[in-house]
Scaffold this motif. Structure first.
Motif, short mmCIF file in Angstrom:
data_model
loop_
_atom_site.label_atom_id
_atom_site.label_comp_id
_atom_site.label_asym_id
_atom_site.label_seq_id
_atom_site.Cartn_x
_atom_site.Cartn_y
_atom_site.Cartn_z
N TRP A 33 0.83 -1.20 0.00
CA TRP A 33 0.00 0.00 0.00
C TRP A 33 0.87 1.26 0.00
CZ3 TRP A 33 -4.71 0.06 -1.53
CH2 TRP A 33 -5.62 -0.96 -1.22
N LEU A 43 2.21 1.82 -3.47
CA LEU A 43 1.13 2.27 -4.35
C LEU A 43 0.76 3.73 -4.06
CD1 LEU A 43 -1.22 -0.87 -4.32
CD2 LEU A 43 0.19 -0.06 -6.23
N ARG A 71 3.01 6.13 -5.66
CA ARG A 71 2.83 6.20 -7.12
C ARG A 71 1.50 6.83 -7.52
NH1 ARG A 71 1.51 3.20 -11.85
NH2 ARG A 71 3.24 3.10 -13.33
N PHE A 72 0.43 6.55 -6.75
CA PHE A 72 -0.90 6.98 -7.16
C PHE A 72 -1.56 7.98 -6.20
CE2 PHE A 72 -0.55 2.62 -8.97
CZ PHE A 72 -0.63 2.97 -10.31
N GLU A 73 -0.80 8.57 -5.30
CA GLU A 73 -1.28 9.54 -4.33
C GLU A 73 -1.79 8.86 -3.05
OE1 GLU A 73 -0.98 12.75 -4.51
OE2 GLU A 73 -0.65 13.15 -6.64
N GLN A 88 -5.88 8.85 -2.57
CA GLN A 88 -6.61 7.82 -3.32
C GLN A 88 -6.47 6.44 -2.69
OE1 GLN A 88 -5.29 10.45 -4.57
NE2 GLN A 88 -6.06 11.00 -6.61
N MET A 89 -5.25 6.10 -2.27
CA MET A 89 -5.02 4.78 -1.68
C MET A 89 -5.68 4.64 -0.31
SD MET A 89 -3.54 2.94 -3.90
CE MET A 89 -4.54 3.86 -5.09
N HIS A 117 5.44 12.55 -7.67
CA HIS A 117 5.09 11.18 -8.08
C HIS A 117 5.67 10.89 -9.46
CE1 HIS A 117 2.26 10.39 -4.80
NE2 HIS A 117 2.00 11.68 -4.89
N LYS A 150 6.11 7.97 -12.38
CA LYS A 150 5.41 6.75 -12.83
C LYS A 150 6.42 5.66 -13.16
CE LYS A 150 1.34 8.66 -12.54
NZ LYS A 150 0.37 8.24 -11.54
N ILE A 174 5.64 -1.03 -11.47
CA ILE A 174 5.28 -1.59 -10.17
C ILE A 174 6.07 -2.89 -9.93
CG2 ILE A 174 3.39 -2.54 -8.79
CD1 ILE A 174 1.51 -0.68 -10.32
#
Length: 486
Positions: A62, A65, A68-70, A73-74, A188, A190, A193
């Motif tokens: 987590w 993630l 990477r995705f804020e 959001q997570m 962030h 990209k 993963i």
């Protein structure tokens, strides 16, 4: 994000720890009713195990993630998974549905417990971070102690399903507050993963934790234990090579080249191993040895939660006077005094002595936990704070789980020796001696020897757990206490 939005977000993060902590302990009160209705006593242990396992192994994933995705959001996604799992568990018609729902809740709890601490590390300097983390840890501790009491009231007044339904409105509200108010600007990039690292770490950790948990069973399945050990070993090797090749590893291997980071995590492992002992076994000591009721036995831990708050509130002042390393010496020394106090208790001591012991231990836990939590983050460069916090969370959970498994083995050995010397003492009777309601089913002449056997077992566990604290003190002496550099 203005100050009002920040305060709302922090309150939501604290509430997330309360919910996840409450869920870890509240389910114990719902289990008997669940088993009676769903006929799943053979799978009962998995209701607790699957939640703890997935909460532990998902934390590093987590965190990566979120990078990477804020974070927002997570966090919202994890909270919604927890809420959906709560709905599924409340609607469960069989044990398979319960276990799947618990798995979802464990995944969500990995976010709810872990991510706030990473966010605090990104947002605050050391003094303010210790204050916010202290409040969060105190809220979590209170929730784990309150869990059985709250669960008992819900099951008594409503139905076991409401133990889970109650999470739904709170979870939705919490996700909404964070989505509406929280905004942490980070850089962030990209990157690909690290699927191989995530999968290999998850399998390795689950296998080793199951191995040690099963070692604590009264009946040991040696072939299965060997298989789990081999699987864990092979996947840890696979994890090492996966991280060496990964563009953006889930756990950067450079963390393990940092002696200060390693030392602090060893201390955390030992501290949480001891914490697992006193939070899990002292209520049993009070009920089984001292003859207290379940209510009074459960209340034994309340002084710990209260004094933990006092310990955390005084950490900054203590650090300013003596520094972080000496603060850790002081905290662990107080914890050692608490362990010695427990070990010196006579068999017929008053239940009030356990209240005194948990007050001492709670104070020490508050001092050590908050100091080490911030020190772990400060021992690495800022871009590694997320990974360092996630690894630390995983090791804390493993410390509690693995030490409890070892203590269970020691206690079972004590029981085996006692039953071998006195055939009238059986494992069934030893299990019943901790239940005040079951005392009427035990022959009067066996109550004293049963309590004596359990007392010997508790003394042994206090000794073993106390030794962990001496190891922690030695590791603190070795720790160079260096700060991380960018």
């Amino acid at each position: 994000m203005n100050k009002i939005q920040e305060k709302r977000s922090i309150r939501a993060f604290m509430l997330s720890n309360v919910m996840a902590g409450l869920e870890g302990s509240i389910v114990a009160t719902a289990l008997p009713a669940m088993m009676a209705e769903l006929h799943g006593i053979k799978l009962m242990s998995w209701v607790v195990t699957i939640y703890m396992l997935l909460m532990a192994v998902s934390s590093p994933i987590w965190t990566k993630l979120a990078e990477r995705f804020e974070y927002k959001q997570m966090f919202v996604l994890g909270t919604l998974l927890f809420t959906i799992g709560s709905l599924g568990e409340g609607l469960a018609i069989n044990m398979l549905m319960v276990i799947v729902a618990r798995a979802l809740m464990g995944l969500g709890a990995g976010v709810m417990i872990q991510l706030p601490f990473v966010i605090y590390g990104m947002m605050y300097q050391a003094d303010e971070r210790r204050r916010v983390i202290g409040n969060t840890v105190a809220a979590y501790s209170f929730s784990t102690i309150a869990g059985p009491i709250v669960g008992g009231l819900i099951v008594t007044l409503l139905d076991w399903r409401w133990v889970f339904f109650i999470n739904i409105p709170i979870g939705i509200y919490m996700a909404f507050i964070v989505w509406k108010n929280f905004d942490l600007k980070t850089d962030h990039t990209k990157k690909s993963i690290d699927f191989a690292g995530s999968a290999s770490l998850s399998i390795a950790v689950i296998a080793i934790m199951l191995h040690f948990q099963m070692m604590g069973n009264a009946v040991i399945n040696l072939p299965l234990l060997l298989i789990l050990l081999v699987v864990s070993f092979l996947f840890f090797i696979g994890f090492y090579f996966a991280e060496k090749r990964a563009v953006d590893p889930i756990v950067p291997l450079e963390l393990f080249k940092n002696p200060s980071f390693i030392a602090k995590n060893i201390m955390f492992f030992m501290q949480y191993g001891f914490f697992g002992f006193y939070t899990n076994y002292l209520p049993t000591w009070g009920q089984g040895v001292m003859g207290a009721t379940a209510l009074v036995g459960g209340m034994v831990l309340i002084p710990s939660a209260i004094m933990l708050v006092i310990g955390t509130r005084n950490v900054n002042h203590l650090i300013q006077k003596v520094g972080e390393k000496k603060t850790i010496y002081i905290g662990f020394s107080i914890m050692v005094l608490g362990a010695i106090f427990l070990f010196s208790l006579p068999e017929h001591a008053s239940i009030m002595m356990l209240f005194v012991a948990t007050a001492i231990l709670g104070t020490a836990f508050g001092i050590v936990n908050i100091t080490l939590q911030v020190a772990v983050q400060e021992s690495v460069a800022k871009h590694l704070i997320g990974a360092a916090t996630a690894v630390n969370a995983l090791l804390r959970t493993m410390g509690t789980t693995l030490v409890l498994s070892g203590l269970s083995i020691a206690l079972n050995r004590t029981f085996t020796e006692a039953t071998a010397h006195n055939p009238k003492l059986t494992t069934t009777l030893l299990n019943q001696i901790s239940d005040a309601k079951a005392l009427k089913n035990i022959p009067v002449n066996l109550i004293a020897p049963l309590r004596h056997t359990l007392f010997n077992g508790m003394h042994l566990l206090a000794l073993i757990s106390g030794l962990l604290l001496f190891i922690a003190l030695f590791v603190n002496w070795l720790d160079p206490w260096k700060k991380g550099l960018e």
